[in-house]
Design a protein around this motif. Structure first.
Motif, PDB file in Angstrom:
ATOM      1  N   GLN A 220     -13.553   0.526   9.544  1.00 38.05           N
ATOM      2  CA  GLN A 220     -14.507   1.650   9.798  1.00 38.05           C
ATOM      3  C   GLN A 220     -14.990   1.693   8.379  1.00 38.05           C
ATOM      4  N   SER A 221     -15.331   1.513   7.122  1.00 38.88           N
ATOM      5  CA  SER A 221     -16.216   1.509   6.359  1.00 38.88           C
ATOM      6  C   SER A 221     -15.704  -0.431   5.337  1.00 38.88           C
TER       7      SER A 221
ATOM      8  N   GLY B 126      -7.616   7.225   2.713  1.00 41.27           N
ATOM      9  CA  GLY B 126      -7.989   6.158   3.285  1.00 41.27           C
ATOM     10  C   GLY B 126      -9.614   5.464   3.505  1.00 41.27           C
TER      11      GLY B 126
ATOM     12  N   TYR C 151       1.195  -1.068   0.313  1.00 41.80           N
ATOM     13  CA  TYR C 151      -0.020   0.036   0.194  1.00 41.80           C
ATOM     14  C   TYR C 151       0.760   1.066   0.051  1.00 41.80           C
TER      15      TYR C 151
ATOM     16  N   GLY D 141      -8.131   5.140   9.079  1.00 38.43           N
ATOM     17  CA  GLY D 141      -9.150   6.769   8.568  1.00 38.43           C
ATOM     18  C   GLY D 141      -8.377   7.335   7.366  1.00 38.43           C
ATOM     19  N   THR D 142      -9.048   8.928   7.534  1.00 40.32           N
ATOM     20  CA  THR D 142      -8.365   9.109   6.335  1.00 40.32           C
ATOM     21  C   THR D 142      -7.070   8.826   5.366  1.00 40.32           C
TER      22      THR D 142
ATOM     23  N   ARG E 149     -11.944  -2.002   5.921  1.00 42.45           N
ATOM     24  CA  ARG E 149     -11.059  -1.366   5.831  1.00 42.45           C
ATOM     25  C   ARG E 149     -10.685  -0.555   7.062  1.00 42.45           C
ATOM     26  N   ALA E 150      -9.812  -0.862   7.429  1.00 40.43           N
ATOM     27  CA  ALA E 150      -9.706   0.303   8.637  1.00 40.43           C
ATOM     28  C   ALA E 150      -8.526   1.160   8.415  1.00 40.43           C
TER      29      ALA E 150
ATOM     30  N   TYR F  59      -4.926   6.740   5.972  1.00 37.19           N
ATOM     31  CA  TYR F  59      -4.288   5.126   6.728  1.00 37.19           C
ATOM     32  C   TYR F  59      -5.294   4.117   6.027  1.00 37.19           C
ATOM     33  N   GLY F  60      -5.891   3.133   5.094  1.00 34.28           N
ATOM     34  CA  GLY F  60      -6.748   2.374   4.804  1.00 34.28           C
ATOM     35  C   GLY F  60      -6.757   1.380   4.091  1.00 34.28           C
ATOM     36  N   LYS F  61      -5.263   0.875   4.401  1.00 38.67           N
ATOM     37  CA  LYS F  61      -5.657  -0.444   4.023  1.00 38.67           C
ATOM     38  C   LYS F  61      -6.826  -1.562   3.398  1.00 38.67           C
ATOM     39  N   LEU F  62      -6.863  -2.376   2.335  1.00 35.55           N
ATOM     40  CA  LEU F  62      -8.195  -2.821   1.674  1.00 35.55           C
ATOM     41  C   LEU F  62      -8.037  -4.457   2.362  1.00 35.55           C
ATOM     42  N   THR F  63      -8.749  -5.037   2.947  1.00 35.83           N
ATOM     43  CA  THR F  63      -8.242  -6.535   3.179  1.00 35.83           C
ATOM     44  C   THR F  63      -9.321  -6.888   2.668  1.00 35.83           C
TER      45      THR F  63
END
Lengths: 113, 112
Positions: free
Chosen positions: B31-32, A98, A48, B94-95, B91-92, B97-101
């Motif tokens: 968070q999302s 993010g 990432y 916030g704005t 997705r953990a 940092y948003g690594k998609l798992t």
């Protein structure tokens, strides 16, 4: 507004050669993600990046693989001294930040012969 | 335990059926959430975003239960073109940092 662009779409390399995969994110997107997918398997996170920074490379093999996302130009995933096991589809995705939606490119299918 | 778990299926349903997929996530900081669909040898395509308790878009309804760390996707009136693999994504952060798992995916086949 062009989508995420990956090139080449197909790449054939002989064992021991280098593979360079390119990803141009959508306009306005500064977050880039690389995933690998083997046939009949799920997407495996690799790395990432944000502009000029690697944020999380926990999915990258320790050797032969590297990634960058320079201030100007596309993100590059580089695989040195490729082996047959590197044959896979490599997908890149980008997002504005993010929290917002991420969109995928069409992928690069790497075949090592 | 995998961070995002899905029932792999396959689900085989007739046209017009209603089908539901379940997904659980282990990271309480997520968070999302998103649902993607992936057709054979193609890239994942975003189907729905789930930021609050749920989202509805035509025949598709997604629900989120944060207390149980559970997300679902409901497809009503299935079409042949709905046949695909459905990917649950958390997705953990916030704005910034948003690594998609991704989950492993649930295979759906809709037959005539």
């Amino acid at each position: 507004n062009a989508g995420v662009m990956q090139n080449p779409r197909h790449l054939v390399r002989r064992r021991g050669q280098e593979a360079r995969l390119r990803c141009s994110p959508m306009k306005g997107h500064s977050h880039v993600y690389w995933y690998r997918q083997l046939p009949e398997e799920g997407l495996k996170f690799m790395v990432y990046l944000q502009k000029e920074n690697i944020i999380d490379e926990s999915g990258m093999p320790k050797e032969r693989f590297s990634a960058e996302f320079p201030k100007e130009g596309p993100s590059i995933l580089r695989i040195q001294q490729v082996v047959r096991g590197d044959s896979a589809a490599y997908f890149c995705a980008s997002s504005r930040d993010g929290n917002t939606e991420a969109f995928f490119g069409q992928g690069t299918r790497l075949t090592v012969v | 335990r995998k961070e995002v778990e899905q029932d792999p299926g396959p689900f085989n349903v007739p046209e017009g059926a209603t089908v539901a997929f379940n997904c659980t996530y282990s990271n309480s900081a997520s968070q999302s959430f998103f649902w993607y669909r992936q057709d054979c040898r193609k890239e994942p395509k975003l189907l729905m975003s789930v930021y609050s308790s749920g989202n509805e878009d035509g025949r598709f309804t997604a629900q989120l239960n944060r207390a149980s760390q559970y997300i679902s996707l409901l497809i009503r009136d299935s079409k042949l073109s709905d046949s695909a693999t459905y990917l649950c994504v958390s997705r953990a952060g916030g704005t910034s940092y948003g690594k998609l798992t991704f989950g492993q995916g649930t295979i759906l086949t809709v037959h005539p």
